[in-house]
Design an enzyme around this catalytic site. Sequence first.
Site, mmCIF file in Angstrom:
data_model
loop_
_atom_site.group_PDB
_atom_site.id
_atom_site.type_symbol
_atom_site.label_atom_id
_atom_site.label_comp_id
_atom_site.label_asym_id
_atom_site.label_seq_id
_atom_site.Cartn_x
_atom_site.Cartn_y
_atom_site.Cartn_z
ATOM 1 N N ASP A 57 0.850 -1.194 0.000
ATOM 2 C CA ASP A 57 0.000 0.000 0.000
ATOM 3 C C ASP A 57 0.888 1.247 0.000
ATOM 4 O OD1 ASP A 57 0.965 -0.023 2.656
ATOM 5 O OD2 ASP A 57 -0.804 -1.135 3.301
ATOM 6 N N ASP A 59 1.600 5.020 1.579
ATOM 7 C CA ASP A 59 1.314 5.941 2.675
ATOM 8 C C ASP A 59 1.927 7.301 2.356
ATOM 9 O OD1 ASP A 59 0.028 3.976 4.133
ATOM 10 O OD2 ASP A 59 1.911 3.261 4.992
ATOM 11 N N ASP A 150 9.606 3.726 13.249
ATOM 12 C CA ASP A 150 10.245 2.593 13.936
ATOM 13 C C ASP A 150 11.676 2.304 13.455
ATOM 14 O OD1 ASP A 150 9.177 1.689 11.523
ATOM 15 O OD2 ASP A 150 8.008 0.062 12.404
HETATM 16 P P1 ATP Z 1 4.012 -3.147 5.301
HETATM 17 O O1 ATP Z 1 2.846 -2.255 4.954
HETATM 18 O O2 ATP Z 1 4.738 -3.715 4.142
HETATM 19 O O3 ATP Z 1 3.672 -4.147 6.318
HETATM 20 P P2 ATP Z 1 5.050 -0.751 6.447
HETATM 21 O O4 ATP Z 1 6.437 -0.349 6.881
HETATM 22 O O5 ATP Z 1 4.424 0.095 5.401
HETATM 23 O O6 ATP Z 1 5.133 -2.236 6.026
HETATM 24 P P3 ATP Z 1 2.816 -0.033 8.064
HETATM 25 O O7 ATP Z 1 2.245 -0.737 9.235
HETATM 26 O O8 ATP Z 1 1.996 0.118 6.837
HETATM 27 O O9 ATP Z 1 4.171 -0.783 7.731
HETATM 28 O O10 ATP Z 1 3.294 1.379 8.582
HETATM 29 C C1 ATP Z 1 3.684 2.441 7.730
HETATM 30 C C2 ATP Z 1 4.846 3.204 8.346
HETATM 31 O O11 ATP Z 1 4.444 3.766 9.598
HETATM 32 C C3 ATP Z 1 6.066 2.369 8.683
HETATM 33 O O12 ATP Z 1 6.905 2.207 7.571
HETATM 34 C C4 ATP Z 1 6.725 3.199 9.769
HETATM 35 O O13 ATP Z 1 7.420 4.281 9.231
HETATM 36 C C5 ATP Z 1 5.525 3.729 10.526
HETATM 37 N N1 ATP Z 1 5.141 2.823 11.632
HETATM 38 C C6 ATP Z 1 4.268 1.788 11.586
HETATM 39 N N2 ATP Z 1 4.144 1.176 12.762
HETATM 40 C C7 ATP Z 1 4.967 1.840 13.595
HETATM 41 C C8 ATP Z 1 5.286 1.698 14.976
HETATM 42 N N3 ATP Z 1 4.727 0.723 15.692
HETATM 43 N N4 ATP Z 1 6.178 2.565 15.496
HETATM 44 C C9 ATP Z 1 6.725 3.557 14.761
HETATM 45 N N5 ATP Z 1 6.471 3.734 13.471
HETATM 46 C C10 ATP Z 1 5.609 2.909 12.879
HETATM 47 MG MG MG Z 2 2.383 -0.099 4.683
#
Ligand code: ATP
Ligand code: MG
Length: 449
Positions: A57, A59, A150
């Site tokens: 996705d 963001d 994170d």
């Molecule tokens: P994927 O969607 O492939 O699982 P992602 O990194 O995009 O991985 P998401 O859960 O969609 O994960 O979160 C988007 C972004 O938000 C992350 O890349 C990170 O920068 C931030 N993020 C998400 N969860 C946390 C957290 N628990 N603590 C700090 N930052 C976070």
């Molecule tokens: Mg994501």
Amino acid sequence: MKEVQTSIIKATAHPVSRGDISDHALKVLSGLHDAGYDSYLVGGCVRDLMLGREPKDFDVATNALPEEVRRVFKNCRLIGRRFRLAHVYFGREIIEVATYRAPPGKTDESDTRAKNGNTKDKEVHLANDSGRILRDNVYGTLEEDAVRRDFTINALYYNYANDEISDFVGGFDDLKNGLIKIIGDPETRYREDPVRMLRAIRFASKLGLKIDQKSEAPIKTLSVLLADVPAARKFEEVLKLFHGGAALSTFEALRHADLFQYLFPQAEECLSREIDHYPAVLIPLALRNTDNRIAEGKPVTPAFLLAVMLWGSALEEAERLVNSGANRQDALRSAASHVLRKQAQHTSIPKRFTGMMREMWMMQSRFAFRNGKRAFRLMQHQRFRAAYDFLCLRSESGEIDDELCKWWTLFQEVDVDERKEMINKLPPVPGKRRKSKKRTRPEEKNFNV
Ligand code: ATP
Ligand code: MG
């Protein structure tokens, strides 16, 4: 925390290009940009595009407040309390737009972006005794937004205005070196949100990266903090952990880091006891099976893996009940409730999945009874296919004899006449039930059918 060091990666020095970004994400990026706001892609999508992978996705991060985002897009809704976000809807695709957040410690009083005197917009970071953040709605600058993320590889910002990538935390180099590094002090950051430990494992397994030594070191000691994370949030994470295409290696890494026990304590108990070899083999087999299905683009239902995770415990409990006189169906039904009730305290599985799990479990004891119209009836069951796959996995794991799975495989392949023939060749039902006295048939005592 170390001083923030900004580096800008020019458009020609990174592989992210507009052609790789979904049309809807581009619409949101250009909408914000044209309205005069900052407009960045951030997080997993930038990381995945850099790795040449297709993002799950997209963001977006911006300096526009959620209300301001809503004014730019008609198809927008504000969601979340713990973490207020704008969702822009395009049919089934949702583009998530987040206003820059400040790291914990900053209050609204110092937040230049919050509206003065408007108490509704005033926010503080709420944390509990162990340092876990409960609410996170204090807005900040782009740099501040980066350091509260994170991992360094998740804090790369692709700027729609000029196609450059802004990197405040060294994520670009870490990604090149295949390293997952938590931003800031690892222990503090895991205490703020223990789910980050699960995320570290997930990204390492899924993307084939290594967790940096300093980021990995405190995980075993802090794993117990996961016990405090709401069970519903852990379930959300479980879905991602085991349905990202690398379930088997994720599972092994989770166990190695002592984290698995806080997600599925009953399964961990079965696995560590290993009285019989089957529960230990069944779970890895199912995980490998799920990975293969995802690689082939086949659908997977989370209920299948969840049913496997808890099967060993359900079986043990059912056997205990049978030994104290219950018949097999009743024992299995009670055992299922018992196991699911216990599980709900740790990783709460939504009802739509527990219902399917129960059905899959209950059908296991019906596969042996094929005489008359029973086999035909069983095949009509809407959960037949999943339950049959489950049966074959049990057989593959050595828990039960091959014969039953082979019989059912053939039964599905042949025509109706041959099916009838197969049923006729079955041995007669042993120990026909008499009307009075004992209700439990001899074979009902035995689960290893
Ligand atoms: P994927 O969607 O492939 O699982 P992602 O990194 O995009 O991985 P998401 O859960 O969609 O994960 O979160 C988007 C972004 O938000 C992350 O890349 C990170 O920068 C931030 N993020 C998400 N969860 C946390 C957290 N628990 N603590 C700090 N930052 C976070
Ligand atoms: Mg994501």
